[in-house]
Scaffold this motif. Structure first.
Motif, PDB file in Angstrom:
ATOM      1  N   LEU A 124       0.323  -1.482  -0.041  1.00  0.00           N
ATOM      2  CA  LEU A 124       0.432   0.222   0.019  1.00  0.00           C
ATOM      3  C   LEU A 124       0.892   1.068  -0.185  1.00  0.00           C
ATOM      4  O   LEU A 124       2.090   1.162   0.850  1.00  0.00           O
ATOM      5  CB  LEU A 124      -0.585   0.108   0.846  1.00  0.00           C
ATOM      6  N   PHE A 125       0.177   2.620  -0.275  1.00  0.00           N
ATOM      7  CA  PHE A 125       1.076   4.040  -0.290  1.00  0.00           C
ATOM      8  C   PHE A 125      -0.360   5.264   0.119  1.00  0.00           C
ATOM      9  O   PHE A 125      -1.201   4.693  -0.365  1.00  0.00           O
ATOM     10  CB  PHE A 125       2.089   4.113  -1.338  1.00  0.00           C
ATOM     11  N   LEU A 126       0.917   6.099   0.178  1.00  0.00           N
ATOM     12  CA  LEU A 126      -0.018   6.845   0.761  1.00  0.00           C
ATOM     13  C   LEU A 126      -0.197   7.944  -1.261  1.00  0.00           C
ATOM     14  O   LEU A 126       1.378   8.528  -1.271  1.00  0.00           O
ATOM     15  CB  LEU A 126       0.097   7.658   1.448  1.00  0.00           C
ATOM     16  N   PRO A 127      -1.093   7.728  -1.848  1.00  0.00           N
ATOM     17  CA  PRO A 127      -0.882   8.766  -2.870  1.00  0.00           C
ATOM     18  C   PRO A 127      -1.100  10.356  -3.725  1.00  0.00           C
ATOM     19  O   PRO A 127      -2.083  10.949  -3.995  1.00  0.00           O
ATOM     20  CB  PRO A 127      -2.137   8.332  -4.452  1.00  0.00           C
ATOM     21  N   ILE A 128      -0.115  10.985  -2.684  1.00  0.00           N
ATOM     22  CA  ILE A 128       0.113  12.210  -2.740  1.00  0.00           C
ATOM     23  C   ILE A 128       1.995  12.594  -3.005  1.00  0.00           C
ATOM     24  O   ILE A 128       2.423  11.442  -2.179  1.00  0.00           O
ATOM     25  CB  ILE A 128      -0.396  13.369  -1.250  1.00  0.00           C
ATOM     26  N   ASP A 129       1.503  13.065  -3.878  1.00  0.00           N
ATOM     27  CA  ASP A 129       3.207  13.064  -4.805  1.00  0.00           C
ATOM     28  C   ASP A 129       3.353  14.446  -4.560  1.00  0.00           C
ATOM     29  O   ASP A 129       3.781  15.469  -5.908  1.00  0.00           O
ATOM     30  CB  ASP A 129       3.419  12.267  -5.355  1.00  0.00           C
ATOM     31  N   ILE A 130       3.449  15.421  -3.361  1.00  0.00           N
ATOM     32  CA  ILE A 130       3.921  16.611  -3.427  1.00  0.00           C
ATOM     33  C   ILE A 130       5.795  16.378  -3.847  1.00  0.00           C
ATOM     34  O   ILE A 130       6.748  15.895  -3.194  1.00  0.00           O
ATOM     35  CB  ILE A 130       4.202  17.870  -2.405  1.00  0.00           C
ATOM     36  N   GLY A 131       6.788  18.316  -4.132  1.00  0.00           N
ATOM     37  CA  GLY A 131       8.065  18.563  -4.160  1.00  0.00           C
ATOM     38  C   GLY A 131       8.879  18.462  -2.965  1.00  0.00           C
ATOM     39  O   GLY A 131       9.502  18.204  -3.220  1.00  0.00           O
ATOM     40  N   ALA A 132       7.506  18.908  -1.932  1.00  0.00           N
ATOM     41  CA  ALA A 132       8.338  19.552  -1.005  1.00  0.00           C
ATOM     42  C   ALA A 132       8.422  17.969   0.418  1.00  0.00           C
ATOM     43  O   ALA A 132       8.069  16.939  -0.029  1.00  0.00           O
ATOM     44  CB  ALA A 132       7.972  19.837  -0.252  1.00  0.00           C
ATOM     45  N   HIS A 133       9.462  17.998   1.021  1.00  0.00           N
ATOM     46  CA  HIS A 133      10.080  17.269   2.426  1.00  0.00           C
ATOM     47  C   HIS A 133       8.990  17.537   3.302  1.00  0.00           C
ATOM     48  O   HIS A 133       9.288  18.379   4.510  1.00  0.00           O
ATOM     49  CB  HIS A 133      11.613  17.198   2.536  1.00  0.00           C
ATOM     50  N   ALA A 134       8.070  17.379   3.010  1.00  0.00           N
ATOM     51  CA  ALA A 134       7.224  17.744   4.349  1.00  0.00           C
ATOM     52  C   ALA A 134       6.284  16.891   4.980  1.00  0.00           C
ATOM     53  O   ALA A 134       6.020  15.973   4.516  1.00  0.00           O
ATOM     54  CB  ALA A 134       5.215  18.897   3.177  1.00  0.00           C
ATOM     55  N   THR A 135       5.395  17.067   6.545  1.00  0.00           N
ATOM     56  CA  THR A 135       5.113  16.962   6.642  1.00  0.00           C
ATOM     57  C   THR A 135       3.452  15.997   6.838  1.00  0.00           C
ATOM     58  O   THR A 135       3.176  17.230   5.885  1.00  0.00           O
ATOM     59  CB  THR A 135       5.055  17.231   8.759  1.00  0.00           C
ATOM     60  N   LEU A 136       2.863  15.403   7.256  1.00  0.00           N
ATOM     61  CA  LEU A 136       1.495  14.812   6.916  1.00  0.00           C
ATOM     62  C   LEU A 136       0.656  15.681   7.300  1.00  0.00           C
ATOM     63  O   LEU A 136      -0.229  16.166   6.962  1.00  0.00           O
ATOM     64  CB  LEU A 136       1.163  13.011   7.248  1.00  0.00           C
ATOM     65  N   GLY A 137       1.058  16.715   9.073  1.00  0.00           N
ATOM     66  CA  GLY A 137       0.244  16.959  10.153  1.00  0.00           C
ATOM     67  C   GLY A 137      -0.289  18.720   9.105  1.00  0.00           C
ATOM     68  O   GLY A 137      -1.227  19.423   8.545  1.00  0.00           O
ATOM     69  N   GLY A 138       0.820  19.369   8.325  1.00  0.00           N
ATOM     70  CA  GLY A 138       1.185  20.207   7.177  1.00  0.00           C
ATOM     71  C   GLY A 138       0.301  19.940   6.079  1.00  0.00           C
ATOM     72  O   GLY A 138      -0.282  20.597   5.427  1.00  0.00           O
ATOM     73  N   MET A 139       0.937  18.840   5.071  1.00  0.00           N
ATOM     74  CA  MET A 139      -0.057  18.678   4.369  1.00  0.00           C
ATOM     75  C   MET A 139      -1.339  19.141   4.439  1.00  0.00           C
ATOM     76  O   MET A 139      -2.157  19.314   3.266  1.00  0.00           O
ATOM     77  CB  MET A 139       0.796  17.321   3.506  1.00  0.00           C
ATOM     78  N   ALA A 140      -2.096  18.235   5.097  1.00  0.00           N
ATOM     79  CA  ALA A 140      -3.665  18.347   5.679  1.00  0.00           C
ATOM     80  C   ALA A 140      -3.953  19.370   6.055  1.00  0.00           C
ATOM     81  O   ALA A 140      -4.929  20.166   5.489  1.00  0.00           O
ATOM     82  CB  ALA A 140      -4.026  17.088   7.220  1.00  0.00           C
TER      83      ALA A 140
END
Length: 456
Positions: A127-143
């Motif tokens: 399985l994987f989380l299919p979010i592919d942004i350019g930055a090295h970001a935290t999941l809380g920040g992404m939400a």
């Protein structure tokens, strides 16, 4: 001496030796990856648990001390800048995968875990989380910024993949929203109230996420076009065909030039599409052949992407776009921005924007997730040249106004922060006042990331 010394005294008593006041640490937390002037917090606290976050927030609330959540600091629009000082709560040490359920295809994580680290831990599950942004970001920040990235055309944004949250409210209360059920008709949708709120309503400390299976096959295509119009026409046709598209990325000729210089590659310096197709081996091969035909009919030159190594190189090039763009004018600042419009309006907005930038003499490479109508400009300017900076800011304003007029949005994924605040009334109308009503109800003292998204 700051006006929040009593709050910091209580915080130091509660967390001995863990309230950082040094200028170097404060400077690291006073700006994201943006053109906005740095604004340092008065102190930094590295939280380790939800309970610690709640305790720190309660102490700040008791003394009227502003609070700024901080993840990885990769935000583009100044979301972590502490414009009123106060306490920065750094959540990067809260980085555990708390639970994974392969059968239900979901997991629960702490807010400071990055998407890259999560997908590494999930690899053995298929399985994987299919979010592919350019930055090295935290999941809380992404939400918090409702991030999305290159796979949005198939999998949606963080708003589509977050099932539930643990949030610390501005008074220190801990609430849990949503859950693990795939749907619910029970009450208000509080989960999505906090997604995209940029830390102005509370601090996300845990997330329950919807996962997807790693596809059997993934193959890429790289296509050079005679014009932006020909490239975007191919995108529209490919979407209408219902191909198994996973990513559709567009780069203009200037962006390709920047990537060539940065990566020592020799791609034709023309508008270019990078395409990723994912699914079964047979489906991927058939659909890539169809895409090849559509691209050829629109005048494209096809560049073979035959091996897994070639596939990885293609997407490494795409993820270098921001840094490559900045390399066109070393030492200059970049106003990195994004807008999003209906896909059918892409040719018009790109043509009008290109003409505007040319007329102003602004260097601004473009790249974007054109499968969902979202594109980025990296507008380069000399910070010491006040006239050039003013021209860039004015052109940026016209870009946003153009997007809103075409039924689009001021920002597809970067968020509002400090940089897009002035455009929200034009986009949301009376809805902006409703946002302020919600903010006042949840955070009456305006302590949680004050000054972001809008001013009260």
């Amino acid at each position: 001496m700051t006006r929040h010394e009593t709050a910091f005294a209580d915080l130091e008593a509660a967390f001995p030796g863990r309230i950082e006041r040094g200028e170097a640490v404060r400077a690291q937390h006073g700006a994201g990856d943006s053109w906005h002037p740095a604004a340092l917090p008065d102190a930094v606290f590295m939280a380790r648990t939800t309970e610690e976050v709640a305790q720190a927030v309660k102490l700040c609330a008791a003394h009227g001390c502003p609070i700024v959540p901080f993840g990885a600091g990769s935000c583009i629009e100044g979301q972590v800048n502490a414009t009123q000082g106060g306490l920065c709560i750094d959540l990067s040490q809260m980085a555990k995968l708390l639970r994974v359920s392969p059968e239900d295809m979901d997991c629960t994580v702490q807010t400071g875990l990055t998407r890259q680290a999560l997908n590494e831990e999930l690899r053995a599950t298929g399985l994987f989380l299919p979010i592919d942004i350019g930055a090295h970001a935290t999941l809380g920040g992404m939400a918090s910024t409702r991030a999305s990235g290159t796979m949005t055309v198939r999998h949606g944004t963080m708003a589509d993949l977050v099932m539930g949250l643990t949030v610390v409210l501005p008074d220190g209360q801990i609430v849990r929203t949503g859950g693990r059920a795939r749907k619910s008709s029970s009450g208000y949708d509080l989960t999505h109230l906090f997604i995209g709120a940029e830390g102005t309503l509370g601090i996300i400390t845990e997330l329950t996420l919807r996962l997807t299976g790693i596809p059997e096959a993934s193959k890429a295509g790289l296509y050079s076009f005679p014009s932006i119009e020909a490239a975007t026409q191919t995108v529209v046709e490919a979407l209408q065909f219902g191909l198994c598209l996973n990513r559709i990325e567009l780069m203009d000729a200037l962006q390709v030039k920047a990537i060539n210089a940065y990566n020592k590659t020799e791609l034709p310096e023309q508008p270019t599409l990078l395409v990723d197709l994912a699914g079964s081996e047979q489906q991927v091969d058939t659909d890539r052949d169809t895409f090849d035909e559509l691209a050829s009919e629109n005048g494209a030159e096809l560049h073979p992407v035959a091996t897994p190594e070639d596939y990885s190189k293609v997407w490494a090039l795409r993820h270098s776009a921001l840094y490559a763009a900045r390399g066109l004018r070393p030492g200059c600042k970049s106003l990195s921005t994004d807008v999003c419009v209906p896909v059918s309006e892409l040719p018009r907005i790109l043509a009008e924007t290109s003409a505007d930038l040319d007329a102003e003499g602004i260097i601004a490479p473009m790249h974007g997730h054109v499968g969902d109508g979202n594109f980025h400009l990296v507008m380069l300017f000399d910070e010491e040249d006040a006239a050039e900076k003013a021209r860039v800011q004015a052109a940026h304003g016209r870009l946003v106004e153009r997007a809103i007029a075409l039924g689009g949005t001021a920002t597809g994924e970067h968020g509002v922060g400090l940089g897009k605040k002035s455009y929200l009334e034009a986009e949301h109308g009376a809805g902006l006042e409703l946002m302020k009503v919600l903010k006042r109800a949840v955070d009456p003292a305006n302590l949680m990331n004050p000054g972001k998204i809008f001013d009260l």
